[in-house]
Write a protein that holds these residues in place. Structure first.
Motif, PDB file in Angstrom:
ATOM      1  N   TYR A  58     -30.579-114.860  82.272  1.00 60.18           N
ATOM      2  CA  TYR A  58     -29.115-114.877  82.176  1.00 60.18           C
ATOM      3  C   TYR A  58     -28.694-115.413  80.810  1.00 60.18           C
ATOM      4  CZ  TYR A  58     -29.148-114.316  87.270  1.00 60.18           C
ATOM      5  OH  TYR A  58     -29.350-113.857  88.540  1.00 60.18           O
ATOM      6  N   ARG A  59     -27.514-114.979  80.398  1.00 58.28           N
ATOM      7  CA  ARG A  59     -26.903-115.525  79.171  1.00 58.28           C
ATOM      8  C   ARG A  59     -25.758-116.436  79.583  1.00 58.28           C
ATOM      9  NH1 ARG A  59     -24.447-111.471  74.709  1.00 58.28           N
ATOM     10  NH2 ARG A  59     -22.846-111.173  76.294  1.00 58.28           N
ATOM     11  N   LEU A  60     -25.694-117.590  78.949  1.00 61.60           N
ATOM     12  CA  LEU A  60     -24.614-118.535  79.239  1.00 61.60           C
ATOM     13  C   LEU A  60     -23.380-118.140  78.438  1.00 61.60           C
ATOM     14  CD1 LEU A  60     -24.052-121.136  80.891  1.00 61.60           C
ATOM     15  CD2 LEU A  60     -24.517-122.426  78.798  1.00 61.60           C
ATOM     16  N   VAL A  61     -22.288-117.915  79.143  1.00 58.48           N
ATOM     17  CA  VAL A  61     -21.058-117.419  78.531  1.00 58.48           C
ATOM     18  C   VAL A  61     -19.974-118.483  78.665  1.00 58.48           C
ATOM     19  CG1 VAL A  61     -19.278-115.624  78.675  1.00 58.48           C
ATOM     20  CG2 VAL A  61     -21.684-115.028  78.984  1.00 58.48           C
ATOM     21  N   THR A  62     -19.101-118.558  77.657  1.00 59.66           N
ATOM     22  CA  THR A  62     -18.059-119.588  77.614  1.00 59.66           C
ATOM     23  C   THR A  62     -16.678-118.968  77.769  1.00 59.66           C
ATOM     24  OG1 THR A  62     -19.427-120.843  76.063  1.00 59.66           O
ATOM     25  CG2 THR A  62     -17.120-121.509  76.284  1.00 59.66           C
ATOM     26  N   THR A  63     -15.877-119.555  78.644  1.00 63.73           N
ATOM     27  CA  THR A  63     -14.443-119.243  78.703  1.00 63.73           C
ATOM     28  C   THR A  63     -13.682-120.457  78.189  1.00 63.73           C
ATOM     29  OG1 THR A  63     -14.694-117.763  80.593  1.00 63.73           O
ATOM     30  CG2 THR A  63     -12.496-118.648  80.187  1.00 63.73           C
ATOM     31  N   ARG A  64     -12.992-120.278  77.077  1.00 63.13           N
ATOM     32  CA  ARG A  64     -12.243-121.378  76.468  1.00 63.13           C
ATOM     33  C   ARG A  64     -10.752-121.151  76.689  1.00 63.13           C
ATOM     34  NH1 ARG A  64     -12.651-122.397  70.080  1.00 63.13           N
ATOM     35  NH2 ARG A  64     -11.160-120.658  70.095  1.00 63.13           N
ATOM     36  N   THR A  65     -10.093-122.144  77.263  1.00 62.54           N
ATOM     37  CA  THR A  65      -8.675-122.030  77.594  1.00 62.54           C
ATOM     38  C   THR A  65      -7.885-123.060  76.808  1.00 62.54           C
ATOM     39  OG1 THR A  65      -9.297-121.358  79.837  1.00 62.54           O
ATOM     40  CG2 THR A  65      -6.998-121.955  79.468  1.00 62.54           C
ATOM     41  N   GLY A  66      -6.788-122.613  76.199  1.00 67.73           N
ATOM     42  CA  GLY A  66      -5.921-123.509  75.441  1.00 67.73           C
ATOM     43  C   GLY A  66      -5.013-122.724  74.528  1.00 67.73           C
ATOM     44  N   ARG A  69      -3.706-119.314  75.839  1.00 66.67           N
ATOM     45  CA  ARG A  69      -4.561-118.140  75.972  1.00 66.67           C
ATOM     46  C   ARG A  69      -5.953-118.552  76.446  1.00 66.67           C
ATOM     47  NH1 ARG A  69      -4.634-119.056  70.360  1.00 66.67           N
ATOM     48  NH2 ARG A  69      -6.728-119.120  69.425  1.00 66.67           N
ATOM     49  N   ALA A  70      -6.633-117.602  77.055  1.00 63.61           N
ATOM     50  CA  ALA A  70      -8.009-117.800  77.498  1.00 63.61           C
ATOM     51  C   ALA A  70      -8.885-116.789  76.773  1.00 63.61           C
ATOM     52  CB  ALA A  70      -8.124-117.637  79.005  1.00 63.61           C
ATOM     53  N   GLU A  71      -9.994-117.268  76.216  1.00 63.78           N
ATOM     54  CA  GLU A  71     -10.900-116.411  75.454  1.00 63.78           C
ATOM     55  C   GLU A  71     -12.309-116.514  76.030  1.00 63.78           C
ATOM     56  OE1 GLU A  71      -9.409-116.593  70.922  1.00 63.78           O
ATOM     57  OE2 GLU A  71      -9.831-118.570  71.799  1.00 63.78           O
ATOM     58  N   ASP A  72     -12.962-115.374  76.146  1.00 66.43           N
ATOM     59  CA  ASP A  72     -14.345-115.332  76.617  1.00 66.43           C
ATOM     60  C   ASP A  72     -15.282-115.114  75.436  1.00 66.43           C
ATOM     61  OD1 ASP A  72     -13.709-115.662  79.314  1.00 66.43           O
ATOM     62  OD2 ASP A  72     -13.303-113.532  79.580  1.00 66.43           O
ATOM     63  N   PHE A  73     -16.302-115.967  75.333  1.00 64.83           N
ATOM     64  CA  PHE A  73     -17.270-115.904  74.235  1.00 64.83           C
ATOM     65  C   PHE A  73     -18.661-115.619  74.797  1.00 64.83           C
ATOM     66  CE2 PHE A  73     -13.813-118.489  72.700  1.00 64.83           C
ATOM     67  CZ  PHE A  73     -13.671-118.131  71.365  1.00 64.83           C
ATOM     68  N   ALA A  74     -19.405-114.797  74.051  1.00 57.14           N
ATOM     69  CA  ALA A  74     -20.792-114.526  74.438  1.00 57.14           C
ATOM     70  C   ALA A  74     -21.703-115.694  74.070  1.00 57.14           C
ATOM     71  CB  ALA A  74     -21.281-113.248  73.757  1.00 57.14           C
ATOM     72  N   THR A  75     -21.153-116.699  73.431  1.00 56.28           N
ATOM     73  CA  THR A  75     -21.928-117.836  72.920  1.00 56.28           C
ATOM     74  C   THR A  75     -21.567-119.120  73.663  1.00 56.28           C
ATOM     75  OG1 THR A  75     -20.238-117.940  71.181  1.00 56.28           O
ATOM     76  CG2 THR A  75     -22.347-116.912  70.629  1.00 56.28           C
ATOM     77  N   TYR A 226     -29.844-118.636  76.445  1.00 53.26           N
ATOM     78  CA  TYR A 226     -30.418-117.834  77.527  1.00 53.26           C
ATOM     79  C   TYR A 226     -31.271-118.736  78.412  1.00 53.26           C
ATOM     80  CZ  TYR A 226     -29.154-113.851  74.583  1.00 53.26           C
ATOM     81  OH  TYR A 226     -28.478-112.932  73.820  1.00 53.26           O
ATOM     82  N   VAL A 227     -31.225-118.478  79.714  1.00 51.59           N
ATOM     83  CA  VAL A 227     -32.047-119.230  80.656  1.00 51.59           C
ATOM     84  C   VAL A 227     -32.781-118.244  81.574  1.00 51.59           C
ATOM     85  CG1 VAL A 227     -30.596-121.285  80.659  1.00 51.59           C
ATOM     86  CG2 VAL A 227     -30.109-119.453  82.280  1.00 51.59           C
ATOM     87  N   MET A 228     -33.998-118.604  81.946  1.00 49.36           N
ATOM     88  CA  MET A 228     -34.753-117.839  82.940  1.00 49.36           C
ATOM     89  C   MET A 228     -34.908-118.727  84.173  1.00 49.36           C
ATOM     90  SD  MET A 228     -38.336-115.726  82.633  1.00 49.36           S
ATOM     91  CE  MET A 228     -39.380-117.146  82.270  1.00 49.36           C
ATOM     92  N   LEU A 229     -34.352-118.285  85.289  1.00 53.82           N
ATOM     93  CA  LEU A 229     -34.350-119.085  86.505  1.00 53.82           C
ATOM     94  C   LEU A 229     -35.676-118.951  87.240  1.00 53.82           C
ATOM     95  CD1 LEU A 229     -30.760-118.344  87.889  1.00 53.82           C
ATOM     96  CD2 LEU A 229     -31.482-119.843  86.028  1.00 53.82           C
ATOM     97  N   GLU A 230     -35.986-119.988  87.976  1.00 52.98           N
ATOM     98  CA  GLU A 230     -37.136-119.903  88.856  1.00 52.98           C
ATOM     99  C   GLU A 230     -36.828-118.926  89.993  1.00 52.98           C
ATOM    100  OE1 GLU A 230     -37.759-123.878  90.115  1.00 52.98           O
ATOM    101  OE2 GLU A 230     -38.605-124.552  88.187  1.00 52.98           O
ATOM    102  N   PRO A 231     -37.846-118.274  90.551  1.00 48.96           N
ATOM    103  CA  PRO A 231     -37.600-117.303  91.633  1.00 48.96           C
ATOM    104  C   PRO A 231     -36.807-117.932  92.782  1.00 48.96           C
ATOM    105  CG  PRO A 231     -39.870-117.132  90.868  1.00 48.96           C
ATOM    106  CD  PRO A 231     -39.285-118.340  90.204  1.00 48.96           C
ATOM    107  N   GLY A 232     -35.759-117.224  93.218  1.00 50.46           N
ATOM    108  CA  GLY A 232     -34.970-117.669  94.357  1.00 50.46           C
ATOM    109  C   GLY A 232     -33.850-118.627  94.030  1.00 50.46           C
ATOM    110  N   VAL A 233     -33.723-119.068  92.786  1.00 47.20           N
ATOM    111  CA  VAL A 233     -32.672-120.017  92.397  1.00 47.20           C
ATOM    112  C   VAL A 233     -31.350-119.292  92.224  1.00 47.20           C
ATOM    113  CG1 VAL A 233     -31.901-121.627  90.619  1.00 47.20           C
ATOM    114  CG2 VAL A 233     -34.280-121.621  91.341  1.00 47.20           C
ATOM    115  N   SER A 234     -30.284-119.861  92.763  1.00 52.69           N
ATOM    116  CA  SER A 234     -28.956-119.249  92.659  1.00 52.69           C
ATOM    117  C   SER A 234     -28.335-119.542  91.292  1.00 52.69           C
ATOM    118  CB  SER A 234     -28.039-119.806  93.753  1.00 52.69           C
ATOM    119  OG  SER A 234     -26.704-119.445  93.520  1.00 52.69           O
TER     120      SER A 234
END
Length: 796
Positions: A58-66, A69-75, A226-234
């Protein structure tokens, strides 16, 4: 029985050659386009599927509000990766991929411009990129290690194994090559792969003040985590942990931060996020492509439906006889469905020829990048899907005629053909003709709007000179040395150095702060020299240009554009001159002047705040102002001169006007694509009109003969036969206009700079369809009206 069905089917195809051609050719055109679109969608949905653990990454994505306006970042913040791994259970591995270094690098005496990224040591543990040379487990472990792309490795070291070689990166230091990536040109990946420097190098560069600190900065959301989860982790558990860490460690009065996980296979196609580095394909593109394919195929299928229902009366006696001798309704139904599917399969064979021999070459001619971006190949699986799609199209096209024809009662079919009703008041056929005509109106008007948008961008004033400029990528050559030699040529009226070419790129910009007020704004920075303003013909409205003797080592000077003056809330251009600004790292810069707004970013975008910064040592492109007639001569002289510079790259130059035109490549592709679909839709629609008009004229031959005997003139007969078609065309325009307005509004909303939709384009498009449709109808009705009544009635 199957053999008999096939025999009857091919007998009817050969008996009605003209109608069969209309149906098969129209279906072949539409199916070939659908094959192309299907392959495009298949390519779009194959991004990142080659990674072994793709379902757990998964990629960790940021939603910054202020600031309303609200902005979504891929970083996300750089330190989030290690903090998550240490404090949140369920993460098997994590890595950071971040913006890197740029400049000229030397290897084995060869100098090339170089662009890199920082990558964590577990990068190759998460992602399944293969190394041609080196060990992926340790390639990014030690500081000052670098993994090269295969293209870069070949430039410096040819076919040799470069592991252990040293690259000298100027002020950034020396780096040891620890790996070489395999060729990635065919990989579908959302990551813009560059040569990668080990992340452990970053802290030392930050301590030396060479980079803005990010490794411990929780407010700096500029790194890809980026993170790789262990099998079965939500994923929800990790998201909760990330937001808990953010609440503890991010202290920001202006913004609130929320973090969420984006699946690796959901990045492309996926939402368009800020700070994305690589391909971005919104789901809207997929939906539009699917809609186009479906509409075009339906338009062609409706030709079969129309002609089959129109010809139903001529086959009523056949149906009656079959039922009298014992045929059941389902058998009649299967007979007509089989005919439809057979025609669809014949069309599929022709469509595959069109797709391979015509459409793919035309598609690759739209843009050169398509040849490397799309990889069209067929295997048994895709061919099976194509075949099922063709069969489904045949069933969809034939089901309505099959239902109605199989419903015929044998007594009525044998004794009262004129009284037989296929579809109530033939409203179905009229509706299908209206649909086809409306579709043609939509695509023709859309083509006109796309051309209008392209011309609008072309004619817009960029605020700078574009003609008579030669651009040369310095490829590692020192700009100062290059300038000293080139300026001696009397044909060169001026020379400028720049980090990148204005009007051709989109830059993220840097944050500038007022030194005398709590105000900061993001401003696009162009590193340049004193020649930039005169060469590009910018107009100074306050202050002055950079002095020729300015030294970038003592004080950094900037020249703002008018938009930057407004956004930084100075009283005016004159008020801004001499003021000091602070960069994010605390460096102080002084405003030397103000210029009128110009196209500093891509000419297809709105132009915001920008500033020229005096840093000649960062100039990677030289721009020469020469008379148009002298361009070839100056280019030839530069070619001869190039060998005296320290660069292993071959000499290449371009005309700035051509590079500006290349920025319109996306719009040109859109325009050509819509135009192609428009032509295809109109051809299919015209084939349908031709078939229906011809058939309508044939079944009314007796009426025409009687009317002519009774004194009816040819013009009156033409009006009689054409009246219904004219009404259907007019009826098609009514719903097509608002639908076209909405459709083009969606397309134009994708562009920052867009033209207004003009009413005359809609009128012109509607008139073109009506003229074309009526021209085809009149060609058949006039022929029927001119027939000798004796020839008609002799056989009645």
């Amino acid at each position: 029985m199957l053999k008999n069905y096939l025999h009857v089917t091919f007998r009817n195809i050969t008996k009605n050659k003209g109608y069969s051609f209309i149906i098969i050719f129209g279906l072949a055109l539409s199916l070939s386009l659908s094959l192309l679109i299907t392959q495009m969608i298949y390519n779009f949905t194959r991004f990142d599927r080659f990674h072994e653990n793709k379902d757990r990454i998964y990629r960790l994505v940021t939603t910054r509000t202020g600031e309303n306006r609200a902005e979504d970042f891929a970083t996300a913040p750089f330190p989030m990766a290690s903090a998550l791994t240490d404090s949140v259970p369920g993460i098997e591995s994590s890595t950071v991929w971040s913006w890197g270094l740029s400049g000229n690098a030397i290897g084995r005496g060869k100098v090339f411009p170089f662009y890199t990224r920082f990558a964590g040591e577990d990068f190759f543990r998460l992602f399944s990129y293969k190394l041609k040379h080196g060990d992926p487990a340790v390639a990014l472990q030690q500081p000052n290690s670098i993994v090269l792309t295969s293209e870069i490795a070949f430039l410096y070291f040819g076919e040799d194994n470069p592991v252990g070689e040293i690259l000298q990166f100027g002020q950034w230091g020396d780096y040891t090559v620890t790996g070489v990536l395999e060729d990635t040109s065919r990989l579908k990946t959302h990551i813009d792969l560059r040569s990668m420097i080990s992340l452990s190098t970053l802290p030392s560069l930050e301590k030396r003040g060479m980079l803005t600190p990010r490794s411990e900065n929780w407010k700096n959301i500029s790194s890809f985590v980026y993170v790789m989860l262990e099998p079965g982790v939500s994923p929800q558990r990790i998201e909760d942990g990330a937001n808990r860490l953010a609440a503890e460690r991010i202290q920001d009065q202006k913004f609130a931060y929320h973090f969420w996980l984006q699946p690796l296979t959901g990045i492309v196609p996926g939402p368009d996020l800020q700070n994305s580095a690589g391909d971005v394909i919104p789901w809207a593109v997929i939906y539009v492509l699917l809609a186009v394919a479906l509409l075009v195929v339906l338009s062609a299928a409706f030709n079969y439906t129309n002609l089959s229902t129109a010809q139903a009366l001529s086959r009523a006696r056949e149906v009656g006889i079959r039922k009298v001798i014992g045929a059941r309704r389902y058998q009649i139904f299967l007979q007509f469905i089989g005919e439809s599917v057979t025609m669809a399969l014949l069309a599929f064979i022709l469509a595959f020829v069109f797709y391979r021999a015509i459409l793919i070459p035309l598609f690759f001619r739209l843009h050169d990048i398509f040849r490397t971006y799309f990889y069209f190949t067929e295997n048994w699986t895709t061919l099976g899907y194509f075949l099922l799609f063709a069969v489904g199209t045949g069933i969809a096209a034939g089901i309505i005629p099959a239902i109605h024809i199989s419903r015929f009662q044998p007594v009525q079919a044998m004794r009262n053909l004129p009284g037989l009703r296929v579809v109530s008041r033939i409203s179905l056929r009229k509706g299908l003709i209206v649909f086809q005509s409306a579709l043609s109106v939509i695509f023709i008007i859309s083509t006109l709007v796309a051309v209008d948008q392209l011309n609008y961008i072309r004619k817009a004033d960029p605020g700078m000179r574009t003609e008579g400029l030669i651009t040369v990528s310095l490829e590692g050559v020192d700009y100062g040395i290059f300038k000293q030699k080139v300026i001696q040529d009397a044909r060169v009226r001026g020379i400028a150095g720049t980090e990148y070419l204005p009007g051709t790129s989109g830059q993220g910009g840097l944050v500038l702060k007022r030194s005398d007020a709590p105000l900061e704004r993001r401003v696009v920075i162009i590193d340049s020299d004193a020649g930039f303003i005169p060469v590009f013909g910018l107009q100074i409205v306050a202050g002055s240009n950079f002095p020729d003797t300015a030294s970038s080592s003592k004080e950094t000077l900037v020249i703002l554009n008018e938009t930057a003056v407004k956004e930084l809330e100075f009283g005016g251009p004159q008020d801004a001159v001499g003021r000091s600004l602070l960069m994010k790292d605390g460096q102080r810069i002084r405003v030397a002047g103000v210029v009128k707004d110009f196209a500093h970013s891509s000419i297809t975008r709105d132009q915001g705040a920008a500033a020229l910064r005096f840093l000649p040592e960062q100039c990677r492109v030289a721009v020469l102002h020469v008379e148009t007639a002298e361009i070839k001569g100056v280019a030839a002289s530069l070619q001869q001169m190039w060998g005296s510079f320290e660069s292993a790259a071959p000499f290449e130059y371009a005309l700035f006007a051509d590079q500006i035109e290349e920025e319109l490549g996306g719009m040109k592709v859109m325009m050509k694509s819509i135009r192609f679909v428009s032509i295809l839709t109109v051809i299919i629609s015209c084939l349908g009109f031709l078939g229906i008009a011809d058939y309508s004229s044939r079944i009314r031959r007796k009426e025409i003969g009687i009317r002519k005997v009774c004194g009816a003139g040819e013009w009156n007969l033409v009006k009689l036969l054409s009246r219904n078609f004219m009404g259907m065309l007019a009826l098609a325009v009514a719903p097509a206009i608002p639908l076209t307005w909405w459709f083009n509004g969606v397309l134009l909303s994708l562009h920052d700079k867009r033209v207004g939709m003009r009413a005359e384009l809609f009128i012109l498009g509607a008139c073109l369809v009506m003229i074309l449709g009526m021209g085809i109808v009149l060609s058949q009705t006039i022929r029927a009206a001119r027939t000798d009544p004796a020839d008609i009635l002799r056989h009645e």
